[in-house]
Scaffold this active site. Structure first.
Site, PDB file in Angstrom:
ATOM      1  N   GLY A 347       3.713 -10.508  36.592  1.00 52.33           N
ATOM      2  CA  GLY A 347       2.693 -10.668  35.169  1.00 52.33           C
ATOM      3  C   GLY A 347       3.351 -10.216  34.100  1.00 52.33           C
ATOM      4  N   GLY A 348       2.110  -9.294  33.275  1.00 55.52           N
ATOM      5  CA  GLY A 348       2.402  -9.112  31.907  1.00 55.52           C
ATOM      6  C   GLY A 348       3.655  -7.525  32.447  1.00 55.52           C
ATOM      7  N   GLU A 371      34.601 -13.376  33.637  1.00 53.67           N
ATOM      8  CA  GLU A 371      35.331 -14.249  34.971  1.00 53.67           C
ATOM      9  C   GLU A 371      35.043 -15.899  34.690  1.00 53.67           C
ATOM     10  OE1 GLU A 371      36.277 -12.065  37.807  1.00 53.67           O
ATOM     11  OE2 GLU A 371      35.590 -10.436  36.809  1.00 53.67           O
TER      12      GLU A 371
HETATM   13  C1  LIG Z   1      29.960  -8.038  29.214  1.00 54.98           C
HETATM   14  C2  LIG Z   1      31.330  -8.906  29.135  1.00 54.98           C
HETATM   15  C3  LIG Z   1      32.062  -7.911  29.746  1.00 54.98           C
HETATM   16  C4  LIG Z   1      33.732  -8.488  29.865  1.00 54.98           C
HETATM   17  N1  LIG Z   1      34.469  -8.301  30.683  1.00 54.98           N
HETATM   18  C5  LIG Z   1      35.548  -8.662  30.099  1.00 54.98           C
HETATM   19  C6  LIG Z   1      37.138  -8.053  30.816  1.00 54.98           C
HETATM   20  O1  LIG Z   1      36.393  -6.862  31.439  1.00 54.98           O
HETATM   21  N2  LIG Z   1      38.465  -8.605  30.590  1.00 54.98           N
HETATM   22  C7  LIG Z   1      38.618  -9.288  30.124  1.00 54.98           C
HETATM   23  O2  LIG Z   1      39.486  -9.979  29.484  1.00 54.98           O
HETATM   24  N3  LIG Z   1      37.421  -9.998  29.102  1.00 54.98           N
HETATM   25  C8  LIG Z   1      35.670  -9.825  29.209  1.00 54.98           C
HETATM   26  N4  LIG Z   1      35.051 -10.584  29.151  1.00 54.98           N
HETATM   27  C9  LIG Z   1      35.086 -12.129  27.985  1.00 54.98           C
HETATM   28  C10 LIG Z   1      34.798 -13.121  28.835  1.00 54.98           C
HETATM   29  O3  LIG Z   1      35.426 -13.163  30.203  1.00 54.98           O
HETATM   30  C11 LIG Z   1      34.565 -14.283  27.897  1.00 54.98           C
HETATM   31  O4  LIG Z   1      33.311 -13.639  27.385  1.00 54.98           O
HETATM   32  C12 LIG Z   1      34.748 -15.574  28.894  1.00 54.98           C
HETATM   33  O5  LIG Z   1      35.734 -16.042  29.660  1.00 54.98           O
HETATM   34  C13 LIG Z   1      34.154 -16.909  27.590  1.00 54.98           C
HETATM   35  O6  LIG Z   1      35.202 -16.340  26.621  1.00 54.98           O
HETATM   36  P1  LIG Z   1      34.452 -16.184  24.945  1.00 54.98           P
HETATM   37  O7  LIG Z   1      33.185 -15.593  25.022  1.00 54.98           O
HETATM   38  O8  LIG Z   1      35.714 -16.725  24.772  1.00 54.98           O
HETATM   39  O9  LIG Z   1      33.379 -18.092  25.243  1.00 54.98           O
HETATM   40  P2  LIG Z   1      34.377 -19.417  24.797  1.00 54.98           P
HETATM   41  O10 LIG Z   1      35.161 -19.494  25.097  1.00 54.98           O
HETATM   42  O11 LIG Z   1      34.516 -20.142  23.275  1.00 54.98           O
HETATM   43  O12 LIG Z   1      33.309 -20.535  25.547  1.00 54.98           O
HETATM   44  C14 LIG Z   1      32.059 -20.299  24.559  1.00 54.98           C
HETATM   45  C15 LIG Z   1      30.936 -21.512  25.188  1.00 54.98           C
HETATM   46  O13 LIG Z   1      32.327 -23.052  25.764  1.00 54.98           O
HETATM   47  C16 LIG Z   1      32.112 -23.789  26.853  1.00 54.98           C
HETATM   48  N5  LIG Z   1      33.564 -23.958  26.535  1.00 54.98           N
HETATM   49  C17 LIG Z   1      35.050 -23.922  26.388  1.00 54.98           C
HETATM   50  N6  LIG Z   1      36.244 -24.899  26.818  1.00 54.98           N
HETATM   51  C18 LIG Z   1      35.149 -25.462  26.998  1.00 54.98           C
HETATM   52  C19 LIG Z   1      35.703 -26.590  28.364  1.00 54.98           C
HETATM   53  N7  LIG Z   1      36.977 -26.809  27.810  1.00 54.98           N
HETATM   54  N8  LIG Z   1      34.679 -28.027  28.574  1.00 54.98           N
HETATM   55  C20 LIG Z   1      33.564 -27.349  28.016  1.00 54.98           C
HETATM   56  N9  LIG Z   1      33.048 -25.764  27.870  1.00 54.98           N
HETATM   57  C21 LIG Z   1      33.491 -25.289  27.654  1.00 54.98           C
HETATM   58  C22 LIG Z   1      31.775 -22.270  27.046  1.00 54.98           C
HETATM   59  O14 LIG Z   1      31.407 -22.749  28.697  1.00 54.98           O
HETATM   60  C23 LIG Z   1      30.431 -21.386  26.876  1.00 54.98           C
HETATM   61  O15 LIG Z   1      29.603 -21.801  26.901  1.00 54.98           O
HETATM   62  C24 LIG Z   1      33.736  -9.974  28.868  1.00 54.98           C
HETATM   63  C25 LIG Z   1      32.977 -10.697  28.239  1.00 54.98           C
HETATM   64  C26 LIG Z   1      31.069 -10.402  28.601  1.00 54.98           C
HETATM   65  C27 LIG Z   1      29.994 -10.557  28.009  1.00 54.98           C
END
Ligand SMILES: Cc1cc2nc3c(=O)[nH]c(=O)nc-3n(C[C@H](O)[C@H](O)[C@H](O)COP(=O)(O)OP(=O)(O)OC[C@H]3O[C@@H](n4cnc5c(N)ncnc54)[C@H](O)[C@@H]3O)c2cc1C
Length: 386
Positions: A347-348, A371
């Site tokens: 709840g709240g 990932e």
């Molecule tokens: C808290 C946190 C910790 C992280 N830790 C690490 C780390 O230790 N090492 C590391 O290397 N990275 C790390 N990352 C990065 C993470 O793996 C990426 O943020 C993730 O892979 C998504 O990439 P992006 O943020 O560039 O999103 P984008 O790739 O720009 O995606 C944006 C949207 O577009 C969609 N999209 C993109 N391409 C397609 C497609 N072909 N078809 C359909 N939809 C698509 C995606 O599903 C998403 O909804 C971390 C990120 C965060 C937020």
């Protein structure tokens, strides 16, 4: 007739050793991590003493062979550890996950003997690892990365920036992916072992996040950073293979993190439902509440089957790619849904920071993003099945 790698009925059945290991991690998490969860979340910082305890318990080197000072456990044990820790704090869960399922796995498979001696022994003892693939312009399209590594004699000179790197603030060793030849596309990508403090390598901004706030997420900056050629992990141009293979395994770890989170949220919800009284009785006595808790439990069990299945396939040396993608996709959905319902059960009180479910709800969101986003998991599943 060939024997199955494991008995179907044994998927969630733990061996005596696995149960003992799980119970040890469970007791540690509830005694030592639980009291720190709120303060670490507020401070956006890991407790130093806790980090030391994780090493002392062997949880930062689960699969490292004993000859390098590790616990020589299984991948499945890494998964159990991430699950149990994440049921208390998913921020600590991801720290342990990146160390074991990404960094240590990459080194165990790809490092040469000298690198193993130098780095696996440190990772088992007192050094945290980070895995740096993502950049501002390359997330889902990870191999479009722009960090360059230019060969100069025996060395490589790194220039570029990495974004979103988990554990960066605490890490001593970084696995950094850079391209030695942009015109070669993914075949130019090379993995380097970069130590903290190397001239030309600095940490940039630390992200202020929605969830897993105690886990550090930072930018890495490379400006004419000279890395000896002996620090190449695997071979030049094989970085894409290292990244694909380690992330395939790491994905199961994120599934375990989300599974643990859901389990933790469910346990809090049940405890609250038994304690909280409305209309003269505990709210758990209402059938609507019982059905909701039963449905949550069923979804958690389904997520556990997927995660354990993928992990056991991996340990058995079987194909596990599709199963890993399914496990991560499904467990992150379950985590978000269960944590959301747990807030409603409270709840709240679920909406305020005095109780743990508010944090678990915030923490759950990341499961669908890092990932490999949920769409990327679906793309993998479709590619392998269609
Ligand atoms: C808290 C946190 C910790 C992280 N830790 C690490 C780390 O230790 N090492 C590391 O290397 N990275 C790390 N990352 C990065 C993470 O793996 C990426 O943020 C993730 O892979 C998504 O990439 P992006 O943020 O560039 O999103 P984008 O790739 O720009 O995606 C944006 C949207 O577009 C969609 N999209 C993109 N391409 C397609 C497609 N072909 N078809 C359909 N939809 C698509 C995606 O599903 C998403 O909804 C971390 C990120 C965060 C937020």
């Amino acid at each position: 007739m060939s024997q199955p790698a494991f008995q179907l009925a044994a998927l969630t059945h733990l061996s005596d050793d696995e149960r003992m290991f799980r119970d040890t991690v469970r007791s540690f998490a509830s005694a030592e991590i639980a009291p720190l969860v709120r303060s670490m979340d507020e401070a956006q910082q890991m407790d130093e003493r806790l980090l030391k305890q994780l090493f002392d318990l062997g949880l930062m080197g689960i699969e490292i062979p004993e000859r390098y000072g590790g616990s020589e456990g299984s991948f499945f044990e890494s998964i159990l550890a991430v699950e149990e820790i994440s049921s208390v704090d998913p921020a600590v869960g991801v720290l342990v996950d990146v160390q074991n399922t990404l960094c240590i796995n990459a080194l165990r498979r790809w490092a040469n003997e000298e690198q193993k001696k130098r780095y696996l022994s440190r990772l088992a003892k007192d050094t945290i690892g980070a895995y740096a693939l993502s950049e501002a312009t390359s997330g889902s399209d990870a191999f479009a990365l722009e960090t360059r590594a230019v060969r100069q004699g025996e060395n490589y000179v790194l220039n570029g920036q990495k974004l979103w790197i988990t554990n960066a603030k605490e890490a001593g060793i970084f696995i950094v992916f850079a391209t030695v030849d942009r015109s070669a596309g993914y075949k130019g990508i090379t993995a380097f072992l970069v130590e903290r403090g190397l001239p030309g390598f600095t940490l940039g901004r630390k992200e202020d996040k929605l969830g897993i706030r105690a886990s550090s997420t930072c930018e890495l900056i490379f400006r004419d950073c000279v890395v000896p050629g002996s620090q190449v992990l695997g071979e030049p141009g094989k970085g894409y293979k290292i990244a694909i293979e380690t992330l395939n395994e790491g994905r199961i770890g994120i599934g375990a993190q989300m599974l643990g989170l859901a389990q933790g949220a469910w346990q809090h919800a049940v405890r609250w439902a038994k304690k909280r009284k409305q209309f003269g009785k505990s709210i758990v006595e209402f059938q609507a509440m019982q059905f909701q808790l039963a449905e949550m439990a069923m979804e958690i069990e389904a997520a556990r089957l997927l995660v354990y299945n993928a992990a056991r396939l991996k340990d058995a040396g079987e194909e596990f790619l599709k199963e890993a993608a399914m496990a991560k996709y499904f467990a992150s959905q379950v985590a978000e849904r269960v944590a959301s319902l747990a807030v409603e059960v409270y709840g709240g009180s679920g909406f305020v920071k005095d109780y743990p479910v508010e944090k678990l709800y915030r923490d759950a969101k990341i499961g669908k993003i890092y990932e490999g986003t949920s769409f990327m998991q679906l793309a993998t599943i479709a590619k392998l099945m269609l």
